[in-house]
Design a protein around this motif. Structure first.
Motif, PDB file in Angstrom:
ATOM      1  N   ILE A 117      -6.398   2.315  51.943  1.00 53.90           N
ATOM      2  CA  ILE A 117      -4.936   2.997  51.920  1.00 53.90           C
ATOM      3  C   ILE A 117      -5.027   4.080  51.307  1.00 53.90           C
ATOM      4  O   ILE A 117      -5.630   4.443  50.348  1.00 53.90           O
ATOM      5  N   SER A 118      -4.364   4.984  52.113  1.00 58.30           N
ATOM      6  CA  SER A 118      -4.332   6.487  51.432  1.00 58.30           C
ATOM      7  C   SER A 118      -2.966   6.939  50.744  1.00 58.30           C
ATOM      8  O   SER A 118      -3.025   8.064  50.351  1.00 58.30           O
ATOM      9  N   SER A 119      -1.904   6.174  50.614  1.00 56.21           N
ATOM     10  CA  SER A 119      -0.863   6.646  49.997  1.00 56.21           C
ATOM     11  C   SER A 119      -0.097   5.424  49.208  1.00 56.21           C
ATOM     12  O   SER A 119      -0.517   4.238  49.538  1.00 56.21           O
ATOM     13  N   SER A 120       0.591   5.766  48.200  1.00 54.32           N
ATOM     14  CA  SER A 120       1.220   4.645  47.367  1.00 54.32           C
ATOM     15  C   SER A 120       2.254   3.802  48.122  1.00 54.32           C
ATOM     16  O   SER A 120       2.217   2.558  48.036  1.00 54.32           O
ATOM     17  N   TRP A 121       2.939   4.464  49.114  1.00 55.84           N
ATOM     18  CA  TRP A 121       3.890   3.921  49.875  1.00 55.84           C
ATOM     19  C   TRP A 121       3.258   2.949  51.047  1.00 55.84           C
ATOM     20  O   TRP A 121       3.537   1.885  50.972  1.00 55.84           O
ATOM     21  N   LEU A 123       0.582   1.352  50.349  1.00 53.28           N
ATOM     22  CA  LEU A 123      -0.093   0.308  49.395  1.00 53.28           C
ATOM     23  C   LEU A 123       0.904  -0.771  49.158  1.00 53.28           C
ATOM     24  O   LEU A 123       0.670  -1.904  49.387  1.00 53.28           O
ATOM     25  N   ILE A 124       2.247  -0.063  48.992  1.00 48.44           N
ATOM     26  CA  ILE A 124       3.331  -1.184  48.714  1.00 48.44           C
ATOM     27  C   ILE A 124       3.731  -1.742  49.888  1.00 48.44           C
ATOM     28  O   ILE A 124       3.769  -3.077  49.970  1.00 48.44           O
ATOM     29  N   TYR A 125       3.809  -1.183  51.050  1.00 50.48           N
ATOM     30  CA  TYR A 125       3.917  -1.771  52.411  1.00 50.48           C
ATOM     31  C   TYR A 125       3.187  -2.684  52.733  1.00 50.48           C
ATOM     32  O   TYR A 125       3.221  -3.989  53.116  1.00 50.48           O
TER      33      TYR A 125
END
Length: 279
Positions: A117-121, A123-125
């Motif tokens: 995962i490369s972004s916080s968004w 990661l949440i998804y």
């Protein structure tokens, strides 16, 4: 009013119907993938297929527990007050396993990043997609019903091994989409089954400490979530998880045998008959 006839083999019926429902849904997932439709369509259908055990349990509920309310059954699985110590222990153990595997993979990895995962968004998804495509759809049937039903006749350990095996076999179609072949596929299946039976034993040990379905949901979620975060060889990942969760399972069998080896057999689910129904 005549009583509705009760199923003689509820767990076997549940497992059979779960697979009957799952197979066509999984085929639809495969077709969506081959047609290269938008990823959100694939993810939605993946989540729907993961709920096959819940669909099966709902369809069979009146035959398993005649005259009872499924809403009250579900509420009963979340009634016990959650123990912070149990949740903290679960999270710490699984976080430690994740860090150990991350270290092992990083030693042999040649990729730029060992995290997928490369972004916080994202990661949440990814977290919530895994939640709906796994624990929320599977645990009511496999843990909330099948495991507890078997514990009426078997020890928690034996019930965990039986359900862990059939839960693993339910994943059979997924094995053949792994891209592995020959000896690698055989190793993958072996480690996959060891991992799932081991984590089932761990779920049982912690569930018996705090009888709330949130506990196995958390364990299942962290298992899926952490393994999906690591950018590594699939066979290596499942092997590391199998070994480490097997060690944890054996550890809990040794230090807490009363909740795994000799735990009290579950009592029958008894609620008041629905309004308007006779005894």
């Amino acid at each position: 009013m005549n009583k509705e006839k009760k199923l003689k083999k509820p767990v076997a019926s549940f497992i059979l119907l779960t697979n009957i429902i799952f197979l066509p849904l999984f085929c639809i997932v495969g077709v969506i993938s081959m047609m290269e439709l938008p990823k959100w369509i694939f993810d939605v259908m993946l989540c729907v297929s993961a709920w096959s055990s819940t669909f099966a349990f709902v369809l069979l509920f009146k035959k398993i527990y005649p005259g009872q309310s499924i809403i009250r059954f579900v509420k009963d699985k979340f009634n016990s007050k959650l123990k912070f110590s149990v949740i903290l222990t679960v999270v710490m153990i699984q976080a430690l396993i994740f860090l150990i595997i991350l270290f092992l993979v990083s030693k042999n990895s040649e990729v730029d990043s060992i995290i997928t995962i490369s972004s916080s968004w994202m990661l949440i998804y990814f977290f919530f997609r895994n939640l709906f495509a796994g624990p929320l759809g599977e645990e009511l049937g496999w843990r909330g019903f099948a495991q507890i039903e078997l514990q009426k006749r078997h020890t928690p350990l034996m019930a965990s091994i039986i359900i862990g095996f059939w839960w693993g076999m339910w994943h059979l179609p997924i094995w053949f989409t792994s891209g592995l072949m020959g000896l690698d596929l055989i190793k993958y299946i072996l480690f996959f089954m060891i991992a799932l039976i081991s984590i089932k034993i761990v779920m049982t040990a912690f569930y018996n400490l705090n009888k709330n379905l949130v506990i196995p949901i958390i364990i299942h979620q962290l298992f899926n979530f952490f393994i999906g975060l690591i950018n590594g060889n699939l066979l290596d990942l499942i092997m590391y998880n199998a070994i480490l969760y097997f060690v944890v399972a054996v550890f809990f069998i040794i230090i807490n045998p009363k909740n795994v080896l000799y735990g009290q057999k579950e009592t029958n689910f008894r609620l008041q008959p629905l309004k308007g129904q006779g005894d």
